[in-house]
Scaffold this motif. Structure first.
Motif, PDB file in Angstrom:
ATOM      1  N   LYS A   1      13.263  -6.359   7.376  1.00 47.04           N
ATOM      2  CA  LYS A   1      12.977  -7.445   8.479  1.00 47.04           C
ATOM      3  C   LYS A   1      11.761  -6.843   9.050  1.00 47.04           C
ATOM      4  O   LYS A   1      10.669  -7.479   9.671  1.00 47.04           O
ATOM      5  CB  LYS A   1      14.137  -7.784   9.398  1.00 47.04           C
ATOM      6  N   HIS A   2      11.850  -5.469   9.530  1.00 44.68           N
ATOM      7  CA  HIS A   2      10.704  -4.954  10.157  1.00 44.68           C
ATOM      8  C   HIS A   2       9.383  -4.908   9.661  1.00 44.68           C
ATOM      9  O   HIS A   2       8.404  -5.222  10.143  1.00 44.68           O
ATOM     10  CB  HIS A   2      11.017  -3.415  10.485  1.00 44.68           C
ATOM     11  N   PHE A   3       9.276  -4.697   8.335  1.00 41.79           N
ATOM     12  CA  PHE A   3       8.311  -4.659   7.493  1.00 41.79           C
ATOM     13  C   PHE A   3       7.687  -5.997   6.846  1.00 41.79           C
ATOM     14  O   PHE A   3       6.708  -6.122   6.328  1.00 41.79           O
ATOM     15  CB  PHE A   3       8.305  -3.771   6.430  1.00 41.79           C
ATOM     16  N   GLY A   4       8.530  -7.075   7.188  1.00 37.63           N
ATOM     17  CA  GLY A   4       8.080  -8.431   6.600  1.00 37.63           C
ATOM     18  C   GLY A   4       8.149  -8.368   5.147  1.00 37.63           C
ATOM     19  O   GLY A   4       7.667  -9.199   4.526  1.00 37.63           O
ATOM     20  N   LEU A   5       9.322  -7.661   4.653  1.00 39.35           N
ATOM     21  CA  LEU A   5       9.462  -7.805   3.304  1.00 39.35           C
ATOM     22  C   LEU A   5      10.679  -8.377   2.612  1.00 39.35           C
ATOM     23  O   LEU A   5      11.720  -8.588   3.618  1.00 39.35           O
ATOM     24  CB  LEU A   5       9.323  -6.094   2.896  1.00 39.35           C
TER      25      LEU A   5
ATOM     26  N   GLN B   1       0.773  -1.249   0.144  1.00 35.51           N
ATOM     27  CA  GLN B   1       0.200  -0.117   0.013  1.00 35.51           C
ATOM     28  C   GLN B   1       0.896   1.152  -0.009  1.00 35.51           C
ATOM     29  O   GLN B   1       1.937   1.409   0.489  1.00 35.51           O
ATOM     30  CB  GLN B   1      -0.944   0.090   1.255  1.00 35.51           C
ATOM     31  N   GLU B   2       0.283   2.350  -0.429  1.00 32.90           N
ATOM     32  CA  GLU B   2       1.104   3.610  -0.544  1.00 32.90           C
ATOM     33  C   GLU B   2       1.579   3.906   0.831  1.00 32.90           C
ATOM     34  O   GLU B   2       2.821   4.716   0.946  1.00 32.90           O
ATOM     35  CB  GLU B   2       0.284   4.719  -1.006  1.00 32.90           C
ATOM     36  N   GLY B   3       0.781   3.952   1.935  1.00 33.56           N
ATOM     37  CA  GLY B   3       1.231   4.252   3.361  1.00 33.56           C
ATOM     38  C   GLY B   3       2.712   3.351   3.576  1.00 33.56           C
ATOM     39  O   GLY B   3       3.495   3.813   4.241  1.00 33.56           O
TER      40      GLY B   3
ATOM     41  N   LYS C   1       5.720   4.717   1.726  1.00 39.21           N
ATOM     42  CA  LYS C   1       6.155   5.807   2.135  1.00 39.21           C
ATOM     43  C   LYS C   1       6.927   5.611   3.377  1.00 39.21           C
ATOM     44  O   LYS C   1       7.914   5.977   3.829  1.00 39.21           O
ATOM     45  CB  LYS C   1       4.913   6.901   2.509  1.00 39.21           C
ATOM     46  N   ALA C   2       6.294   4.616   4.212  1.00 36.29           N
ATOM     47  CA  ALA C   2       7.051   4.312   5.547  1.00 36.29           C
ATOM     48  C   ALA C   2       8.380   3.683   5.284  1.00 36.29           C
ATOM     49  O   ALA C   2       9.435   3.878   5.981  1.00 36.29           O
ATOM     50  CB  ALA C   2       6.185   3.601   6.369  1.00 36.29           C
ATOM     51  N   VAL C   3       8.315   2.749   4.302  1.00 32.99           N
ATOM     52  CA  VAL C   3       9.824   2.051   3.976  1.00 32.99           C
ATOM     53  C   VAL C   3      10.656   3.061   3.375  1.00 32.99           C
ATOM     54  O   VAL C   3      11.954   3.095   3.729  1.00 32.99           O
ATOM     55  CB  VAL C   3       9.586   0.986   2.976  1.00 32.99           C
ATOM     56  N   ARG C   4      10.258   4.153   2.669  1.00 34.96           N
ATOM     57  CA  ARG C   4      11.009   5.152   1.913  1.00 34.96           C
ATOM     58  C   ARG C   4      11.660   5.850   3.147  1.00 34.96           C
ATOM     59  O   ARG C   4      12.799   6.153   3.134  1.00 34.96           O
ATOM     60  CB  ARG C   4      10.339   5.876   0.793  1.00 34.96           C
ATOM     61  N   ALA C   5      10.801   6.181   4.040  1.00 34.67           N
ATOM     62  CA  ALA C   5      11.183   7.242   5.079  1.00 34.67           C
ATOM     63  C   ALA C   5      12.287   6.635   6.120  1.00 34.67           C
ATOM     64  O   ALA C   5      13.130   7.196   6.359  1.00 34.67           O
ATOM     65  CB  ALA C   5      10.026   7.558   5.905  1.00 34.67           C
TER      66      ALA C   5
END
Length: 143
Positions: free
Chosen positions: A126-130, A104-106, A109-113
Protein backbone atom coordinates in the motif's frame (compact mmCIF):
# COMPACT_ATOMS: atom_id res chain seq x y z
CA UNK A 1 -35.31 83.04 -50.24
CA UNK A 2 -33.82 81.11 -47.32
CA UNK A 3 -30.63 82.21 -45.64
CA UNK A 4 -27.58 80.04 -46.23
CA UNK A 5 -27.20 77.03 -43.91
CA UNK A 6 -30.87 76.81 -42.92
CA UNK A 7 -32.96 73.82 -43.86
CA UNK A 8 -36.08 74.23 -45.97
CA UNK A 9 -38.19 72.84 -43.14
CA UNK A 10 -37.52 73.18 -39.42
CA UNK A 11 -38.53 70.12 -37.40
CA UNK A 12 -40.67 70.42 -34.35
CA UNK A 13 -39.30 68.65 -31.27
CA UNK A 14 -42.59 66.82 -30.74
CA UNK A 15 -43.11 65.83 -34.33
CA UNK A 16 -43.01 62.13 -35.22
CA UNK A 17 -40.52 61.20 -37.90
CA UNK A 18 -40.20 57.93 -39.72
CA UNK A 19 -36.75 56.40 -39.40
CA UNK A 20 -35.39 53.68 -41.58
CA UNK A 21 -33.27 51.11 -39.75
CA UNK A 22 -29.65 51.13 -40.80
CA UNK A 23 -27.99 47.92 -41.96
CA UNK A 24 -26.36 45.91 -39.16
CA UNK A 25 -22.67 46.50 -38.53
CA UNK A 26 -20.02 43.76 -38.13
CA UNK A 27 -20.45 43.23 -34.36
CA UNK A 28 -24.19 42.72 -34.78
CA UNK A 29 -23.64 40.13 -37.51
CA UNK A 30 -21.12 38.37 -35.25
CA UNK A 31 -23.77 38.05 -32.55
CA UNK A 32 -26.16 36.58 -35.12
CA UNK A 33 -23.57 33.88 -35.97
CA UNK A 34 -24.31 31.66 -32.92
CA UNK A 35 -27.93 31.49 -34.03
CA UNK A 36 -26.74 30.03 -37.33
CA UNK A 37 -24.58 27.49 -35.48
CA UNK A 38 -27.45 26.51 -33.20
CA UNK A 39 -29.46 25.44 -36.23
CA UNK A 40 -26.79 23.02 -37.47
CA UNK A 41 -27.03 19.29 -36.93
CA UNK A 42 -24.35 17.57 -34.84
CA UNK A 43 -22.71 16.17 -37.98
CA UNK A 44 -22.64 19.58 -39.67
CA UNK A 45 -21.29 21.23 -36.53
CA UNK A 46 -18.56 18.57 -36.24
CA UNK A 47 -17.63 19.11 -39.89
CA UNK A 48 -17.36 22.89 -39.44
CA UNK A 49 -15.39 22.39 -36.24
CA UNK A 50 -12.91 20.15 -38.04
CA UNK A 51 -12.50 22.66 -40.85
CA UNK A 52 -11.98 25.45 -38.34
CA UNK A 53 -9.29 23.50 -36.49
CA UNK A 54 -7.50 22.68 -39.76
CA UNK A 55 -7.48 26.33 -40.79
CA UNK A 56 -6.18 27.53 -37.41
CA UNK A 57 -3.47 24.87 -37.50
CA UNK A 58 -2.50 25.80 -41.06
CA UNK A 59 -2.22 29.48 -40.20
CA UNK A 60 -0.17 28.85 -37.07
CA UNK A 61 2.21 26.55 -38.94
CA UNK A 62 2.71 28.94 -41.86
CA UNK A 63 4.92 31.05 -39.66
CA UNK A 64 4.07 34.51 -40.95
CA UNK A 65 5.34 36.08 -37.76
CA UNK A 66 3.63 35.87 -34.42
CA UNK A 67 -0.11 35.34 -34.32
CA UNK A 68 -1.10 36.27 -30.76
CA UNK A 69 -4.84 36.21 -31.46
CA UNK A 70 -4.75 32.69 -32.91
CA UNK A 71 -2.35 31.40 -30.27
CA UNK A 72 -4.58 32.73 -27.47
CA UNK A 73 -7.69 31.30 -29.10
CA UNK A 74 -5.98 27.93 -29.56
CA UNK A 75 -4.95 27.84 -25.88
CA UNK A 76 -8.47 28.73 -24.74
CA UNK A 77 -9.99 26.14 -27.07
CA UNK A 78 -7.60 23.51 -25.75
CA UNK A 79 -8.60 24.24 -22.16
CA UNK A 80 -12.28 24.19 -23.07
CA UNK A 81 -11.94 20.88 -24.91
CA UNK A 82 -10.13 19.31 -21.96
CA UNK A 83 -13.10 20.24 -19.76
CA UNK A 84 -15.62 18.93 -22.30
CA UNK A 85 -14.03 15.56 -22.97
CA UNK A 86 -14.11 13.28 -19.93
CA UNK A 87 -10.80 11.75 -18.95
CA UNK A 88 -10.57 7.98 -19.43
CA UNK A 89 -11.24 5.96 -16.30
CA UNK A 90 -8.08 4.99 -14.50
CA UNK A 91 -7.48 1.27 -14.40
CA UNK A 92 -5.51 0.35 -11.30
CA UNK A 93 -4.34 -3.03 -12.55
CA UNK A 94 -2.82 -1.75 -15.79
CA UNK A 95 -1.01 1.06 -14.00
CA UNK A 96 0.33 -1.24 -11.34
CA UNK A 97 1.38 -3.81 -13.92
CA UNK A 98 3.48 -1.13 -15.61
CA UNK A 99 5.06 -0.19 -12.29
CA UNK A 100 6.02 -3.71 -11.33
CA UNK A 101 7.94 -4.33 -14.51
CA UNK A 102 9.95 -1.15 -14.07
CA UNK A 103 10.74 -1.25 -10.36
CA UNK A 104 13.97 0.59 -9.85
CA UNK A 105 16.77 -0.85 -7.78
CA UNK A 106 16.27 1.78 -5.08
CA UNK A 107 12.62 0.85 -4.75
CA UNK A 108 13.48 -2.83 -4.57
CA UNK A 109 15.94 -2.15 -1.76
CA UNK A 110 13.43 0.00 0.12
CA UNK A 111 10.72 -2.66 -0.17
CA UNK A 112 13.15 -5.37 0.96
CA UNK A 113 14.35 -3.25 3.92
CA UNK A 114 10.78 -2.57 5.04
CA UNK A 115 9.92 -6.26 4.87
CA UNK A 116 13.07 -7.27 6.77
CA UNK A 117 12.25 -4.63 9.41
CA UNK A 118 9.01 -6.50 10.10
CA UNK A 119 6.47 -4.34 8.24
CA UNK A 120 3.57 -6.41 6.94
CA UNK A 121 3.68 -7.08 3.16
CA UNK A 122 0.20 -5.57 2.70
CA UNK A 123 1.32 -2.31 4.35
CA UNK A 124 4.48 -2.21 2.21
CA UNK A 125 2.42 -2.78 -0.94
CA UNK A 126 0.00 0.00 0.00
CA UNK A 127 2.80 2.43 0.91
CA UNK A 128 4.71 1.92 -2.34
CA UNK A 129 1.59 1.59 -4.53
CA UNK A 130 2.48 -1.95 -5.56
CA UNK A 131 0.53 -5.15 -5.72
CA UNK A 132 0.98 -7.71 -2.97
CA UNK A 133 2.31 -10.17 -5.56
CA UNK A 134 5.04 -7.72 -6.54
CA UNK A 135 6.08 -7.25 -2.93
CA UNK A 136 6.30 -11.01 -2.54
CA UNK A 137 8.39 -11.30 -5.72
CA UNK A 138 10.82 -8.70 -4.38
CA UNK A 139 11.07 -10.71 -1.15
CA UNK A 140 11.75 -13.92 -3.07
CA UNK A 141 14.50 -12.39 -5.24
CA UNK A 142 18.07 -13.04 -4.19
CA UNK A 143 19.70 -10.10 -2.44
Amino acid sequence: MLPKGSSPRTLDLFEYTLTVPSPPSDPASASARPLELAGLSDAQLAQHFGQLLEEVQRRLQEGRGKRPELETAARQASLSLKRLVPAPAKQGRSIRAGRTASLQEGQRKAVRAALLAGVAPAQVAKHFGLSLATVRKVLEEPA
